[in-house]
Design an enzyme around this catalytic site. Structure first.
Site, PDB file in Angstrom:
ATOM      1  N   CYS A   1      -5.553   7.941   8.935  1.00 38.10           N
ATOM      2  CA  CYS A   1      -5.786   7.388  10.270  1.00 38.10           C
ATOM      3  C   CYS A   1      -5.577   8.455  11.345  1.00 38.10           C
ATOM      4  CB  CYS A   1      -4.814   6.234  10.535  1.00 38.10           C
ATOM      5  SG  CYS A   1      -5.245   4.728   9.661  1.00 38.10           S
TER       6      CYS A   1
ATOM      7  N   ARG B   1      -9.117  -0.218   4.174  1.00 38.80           N
ATOM      8  CA  ARG B   1      -8.285   0.801   3.526  1.00 38.80           C
ATOM      9  C   ARG B   1      -6.924   0.234   3.152  1.00 38.80           C
ATOM     10  NH1 ARG B   1      -7.283   5.235   7.155  1.00 38.80           N
ATOM     11  NH2 ARG B   1      -5.630   5.370   5.623  1.00 38.80           N
TER      12      ARG B   1
ATOM     13  N   ILE C   1       1.519  19.017   8.071  1.00 40.71           N
ATOM     14  CA  ILE C   1       2.184  18.889   6.760  1.00 40.71           C
ATOM     15  C   ILE C   1       3.157  20.046   6.534  1.00 40.71           C
ATOM     16  CG2 ILE C   1       0.575  17.383   5.530  1.00 40.71           C
ATOM     17  CD1 ILE C   1      -0.846  19.889   4.485  1.00 40.71           C
TER      18      ILE C   1
ATOM     19  N   ASP D   1       4.066   1.248  12.269  1.00 39.55           N
ATOM     20  CA  ASP D   1       2.895   0.535  11.728  1.00 39.55           C
ATOM     21  C   ASP D   1       2.746  -0.868  12.314  1.00 39.55           C
ATOM     22  OD1 ASP D   1       2.459   2.754  10.234  1.00 39.55           O
ATOM     23  OD2 ASP D   1       3.123   1.902   8.328  1.00 39.55           O
TER      24      ASP D   1
ATOM     25  N   ARG E   1      -0.305  14.881  12.911  1.00 33.91           N
ATOM     26  CA  ARG E   1       0.050  14.718  11.502  1.00 33.91           C
ATOM     27  C   ARG E   1       0.036  16.022  10.700  1.00 33.91           C
ATOM     28  NH1 ARG E   1      -2.267   9.166   9.085  1.00 33.91           N
ATOM     29  NH2 ARG E   1      -0.187   9.049   8.228  1.00 33.91           N
TER      30      ARG E   1
ATOM     31  N   LYS F   1       0.830  -1.216   0.000  1.00 35.35           N
ATOM     32  CA  LYS F   1       0.000   0.000   0.000  1.00 35.35           C
ATOM     33  C   LYS F   1       0.864   1.265   0.000  1.00 35.35           C
ATOM     34  CE  LYS F   1      -1.799   1.674   4.022  1.00 35.35           C
ATOM     35  NZ  LYS F   1      -1.586   3.108   4.266  1.00 35.35           N
ATOM     36  N   ASN F   2       1.822   1.316   0.915  1.00 33.48           N
ATOM     37  CA  ASN F   2       2.565   2.565   1.066  1.00 33.48           C
ATOM     38  C   ASN F   2       3.602   2.779  -0.032  1.00 33.48           C
ATOM     39  OD1 ASN F   2       0.987   3.121   3.225  1.00 33.48           O
ATOM     40  ND2 ASN F   2       2.514   2.613   4.785  1.00 33.48           N
TER      41      ASN F   2
HETATM   42  C1  EPZ Z   1       3.737   7.212   6.226  1.00 34.78           C
HETATM   43  O1  EPZ Z   1       2.897   8.261   6.706  1.00 34.78           O
HETATM   44  C2  EPZ Z   1       2.856   5.994   6.099  1.00 34.78           C
HETATM   45  N1  EPZ Z   1       1.784   6.271   5.169  1.00 34.78           N
HETATM   46  C3  EPZ Z   1       2.300   5.607   7.460  1.00 34.78           C
HETATM   47  O2  EPZ Z   1       1.581   4.401   7.304  1.00 34.78           O
HETATM   48  C4  EPZ Z   1       3.457   5.373   8.427  1.00 34.78           C
HETATM   49  O3  EPZ Z   1       2.944   5.132   9.711  1.00 34.78           O
HETATM   50  C5  EPZ Z   1       4.383   6.601   8.458  1.00 34.78           C
HETATM   51  O4  EPZ Z   1       4.808   6.933   7.114  1.00 34.78           O
HETATM   52  C6  EPZ Z   1       5.618   6.391   9.307  1.00 34.78           C
HETATM   53  O5  EPZ Z   1       6.325   5.279   8.855  1.00 34.78           O
HETATM   54  C7  EPZ Z   1       1.998   6.168   3.856  1.00 34.78           C
HETATM   55  O6  EPZ Z   1       3.079   5.873   3.394  1.00 34.78           O
HETATM   56  C8  EPZ Z   1       0.843   6.382   2.954  1.00 34.78           C
HETATM   57  P1  EPZ Z   1       5.570  10.744   8.232  1.00 34.78           P
HETATM   58  P2  EPZ Z   1       3.393   9.765   6.675  1.00 34.78           P
HETATM   59  O7  EPZ Z   1       5.429  11.979   7.418  1.00 34.78           O
HETATM   60  O8  EPZ Z   1       4.157  10.008   5.440  1.00 34.78           O
HETATM   61  C9  EPZ Z   1       5.545  14.146  11.589  1.00 34.78           C
HETATM   62  C10 EPZ Z   1      -0.177   2.898   7.692  1.00 34.78           C
HETATM   63  O9  EPZ Z   1      -0.730   2.395   8.715  1.00 34.78           O
HETATM   64  N2  EPZ Z   1       5.430  15.088  10.460  1.00 34.78           N
HETATM   65  O10 EPZ Z   1       6.838   9.977   8.151  1.00 34.78           O
HETATM   66  O11 EPZ Z   1       2.206  10.599   6.970  1.00 34.78           O
HETATM   67  C11 EPZ Z   1       4.253  13.347  11.779  1.00 34.78           C
HETATM   68  O12 EPZ Z   1       3.300  14.058  12.504  1.00 34.78           O
HETATM   69  C12 EPZ Z   1       0.217   4.360   7.672  1.00 34.78           C
HETATM   70  O13 EPZ Z   1       0.014   2.271   6.652  1.00 34.78           O
HETATM   71  C13 EPZ Z   1       5.503  16.442  10.726  1.00 34.78           C
HETATM   72  O14 EPZ Z   1       5.683  16.885  11.871  1.00 34.78           O
HETATM   73  O15 EPZ Z   1       4.356   9.770   7.935  1.00 34.78           O
HETATM   74  C14 EPZ Z   1       4.759  12.103  12.470  1.00 34.78           C
HETATM   75  O16 EPZ Z   1       4.874  12.357  13.840  1.00 34.78           O
HETATM   76  C15 EPZ Z   1      -0.298   5.149   8.808  1.00 34.78           C
HETATM   77  N3  EPZ Z   1       5.363  17.318   9.681  1.00 34.78           N
HETATM   78  C16 EPZ Z   1       6.130  11.888  11.864  1.00 34.78           C
HETATM   79  O17 EPZ Z   1       6.509  13.149  11.277  1.00 34.78           O
HETATM   80  C17 EPZ Z   1       5.165  16.896   8.389  1.00 34.78           C
HETATM   81  O18 EPZ Z   1       5.053  17.743   7.483  1.00 34.78           O
HETATM   82  C18 EPZ Z   1       6.189  10.801  10.786  1.00 34.78           C
HETATM   83  O19 EPZ Z   1       5.274  11.117   9.736  1.00 34.78           O
HETATM   84  C19 EPZ Z   1       5.102  15.514   8.146  1.00 34.78           C
HETATM   85  C20 EPZ Z   1       5.241  14.628   9.204  1.00 34.78           C
END
Ligand code: EPZ
Length: 438
Positions: A114, A415, A121, A323, A119, A20-21
């Site tokens: 989720c 999902r 951006i 995850d 989270r 998926k990811n």
């Molecule tokens: C990806 O989410 C995955 N989703 C998530 O999988 C996974 O849990 C996560 O990476 C961590 O491995 C997809 O790939 C579609 P991050 P993502 O940006 O990209 C903070 C699942 O169950 N952050 O690495 O959203 C954020 O709040 C899902 O399959 C900021 O502060 O994760 C978090 O604490 C759920 N500012 C940390 O970084 C930002 O602009 C990691 O988030 C972006 C992120």
């Protein structure tokens, strides 16, 4: 709603779905090429269907035949994604980078996904800005320059660049999504972009392999420094997505809860390095046999492996994946003693722990730490899937529990898992979906 009659150990073999990811950013990346992209081994899951719908709303022709998706982005005409579509999943934000690269503009909203933490951006925004884009947020009809530190849902975000220019960009945290958006935007920027502090997850490596096949000159995948040469001529690409390491981990964890001997086909140890030693330390016997992974579990998982002073900590790759955190809680719940976990990636990811209590699990949550004292047997319960992986963890616990369980909130599980019940039935589980309620 999922119904489970627990107590059967799992035996047999299954094919593990495509990742998926990995597939979601690759589908977003297909917008970069003015022609048709073919993606194979695509899982039939709601997030993929949702991404297909958004691509269509942008003017792409999209079809799915079996597990192959064809995306023709030659008629890409729209740079606006409506709020409802953006809020269906987190990965919708990954379309902003390719839209910016191809059309010079993206009109988006805060993404959904989720509920596992705030989270924000902001890191995505800072990458866009570093490459020369202007990012503006509007709320209640009023335009503001958006710092974007916190989720400000409802605000339309306009990302615009007359000319994207390569830059050296440093990510203060290795965000998976911000790294992906950085790479995707850099494909449209003039010159060589150097992204530092990148996430190193296997899904980033897959995205880079896909882009390289598309003709992008790109180096450094799997390290924290990735270089992208922008504005190169792109070519049509056919790409096969690899197995989903988290889905594989889910079935391994389920077999650890229920006991048994399972073989996962099409899965290698690559990408699973942070997980397999942990499962082995808890008592699983895991072997790679050709292109399959076999797990044998003839006893309860061990307790006392991750003590309070040395908990199992989640961390960005190559750390233990967040995850898999709730799935490990299910494994800990039936262990022969106490094990503890610390969540360092998302601040709100222990919702499954509260549901696991209903099975009779002994769990204590304090801040971002959780300690679980395993019990000899769980009992069936009615629970609610709080999110995708939390829902899968409840399924794993229900398989180990005595008696019947009902798990509502199936839409969260659908999902990310293609027919989780069918896969577990192949392994001998007594599990089905009741269509009367979600
Ligand atoms: C990806 O989410 C995955 N989703 C998530 O999988 C996974 O849990 C996560 O990476 C961590 O491995 C997809 O790939 C579609 P991050 P993502 O940006 O990209 C903070 C699942 O169950 N952050 O690495 O959203 C954020 O709040 C899902 O399959 C900021 O502060 O994760 C978090 O604490 C759920 N500012 C940390 O970084 C930002 O602009 C990691 O988030 C972006 C992120």
């Amino acid at each position: 709603m999922i119904q489970v009659a627990g107590g059967n150990p799992l035996y047999g073999e299954i094919q593990v779905q495509g990742s998926k990811n990995a597939v979601l950013p690759i589908m977003a990346a297909s917008l970069l090429y003015e022609g048709t992209t073919v993606i194979e081994n695509v899982p039939k899951i709601q997030d993929v269907y949702c991404m297909m719908g958004i691509l269509r709303s942008l003017g792409c022709k999209v079809s799915m035949e079996g597990h192959t998706v064809l995306i023709d982005a030659s008629a890409l005409s729209q740079c606006e994604i409506c709020r409802e579509d953006m809020e269906k999943m987190r990965s919708s934000i990954l379309l902003a980078g390719p839209l910016l690269a191809r059309l010079g503009e993206a009109g988006v909203y805060y993404p959904g996904g989720c509920s596992i933490g705030k989270r924000p951006i902001d890191l995505h925004f800072s990458v866009f800005r570093a490459l020369g884009a202007n990012v503006e947020e509007a709320e209640s009809g009023k335009w503001q320059i958006g710092p974007g530190e916190n989720k400000n849902s409802g605000a339309r975000i306009c990302v615009k660049a007359a000319d994207l220019l390569a830059a050296a960009v440093h990510l203060p945290y290795p965000s998976v999504g911000a790294t992906e958006n950085g790479i995707l935007t850099a494909v449209g920027a003039r010159g060589v972009t150097v992204l530092k502090g990148c996430a190193r997850e296997p899904e980033i490596v897959e995205l880079v392999h896909f882009l390289r096949k598309m003709g992008v000159c790109i180096r450094g995948e799997g390290t924290s420094r990735i270089e992208v040469e922008g504005q190169k001529a792109l070519t049509p690409v056919r790409y096969r997505v690899g197995a989903d390491r988290i889905a594989a981990g889910t079935y391994l964890a389920a077999a650890m809860c229920a006991g048994g001997d399972v073989r996962l086909c099409g899965v290698s140890t690559r990408g699973m390095e942070p997980v397999l030693p942990v499962l082995r330390s808890l008592g699983a016997v895991i072997t790679q046999e050709g292109d399959s992974l076999r797990l044998q579990m003839g006893r309860r998982p061990k307790g006392g492996v991750f003590r309070q002073d040395v908990p199992l900590k989640t961390a960005p790759f190559p750390g233990f994946p967040t995850d898999m955190q709730s799935l490990l809680l299910a494994v800990f719940a039936v262990a022969d003693g106490e094990n503890c976990m610390e969540e360092t990636v998302f601040e709100g990811r222990f919702a499954a722990a509260r549901q696991l209590l209903k099975f009779g699990a002994e769990i204590l949550v304090e801040g971002n730490r959780v300690c679980v004292t395993g019990v000899p047997s769980l009992r069936g319960a009615s629970v609610h899937a709080p999110d995708l992986r939390g829902g899968a963890a409840l399924v794993a616990a229900a398989l180990a529990a005595d008696g019947c369980s009902q798990i509502s909130g199936y839409e969260h599980i659908a999902r990310g898992y293609e027919d989780i019940c069918g896969s577990l039935r192949l392994l001998g589980a007594d599990i089905c979906i009741s269509h009367f309620s979600t």
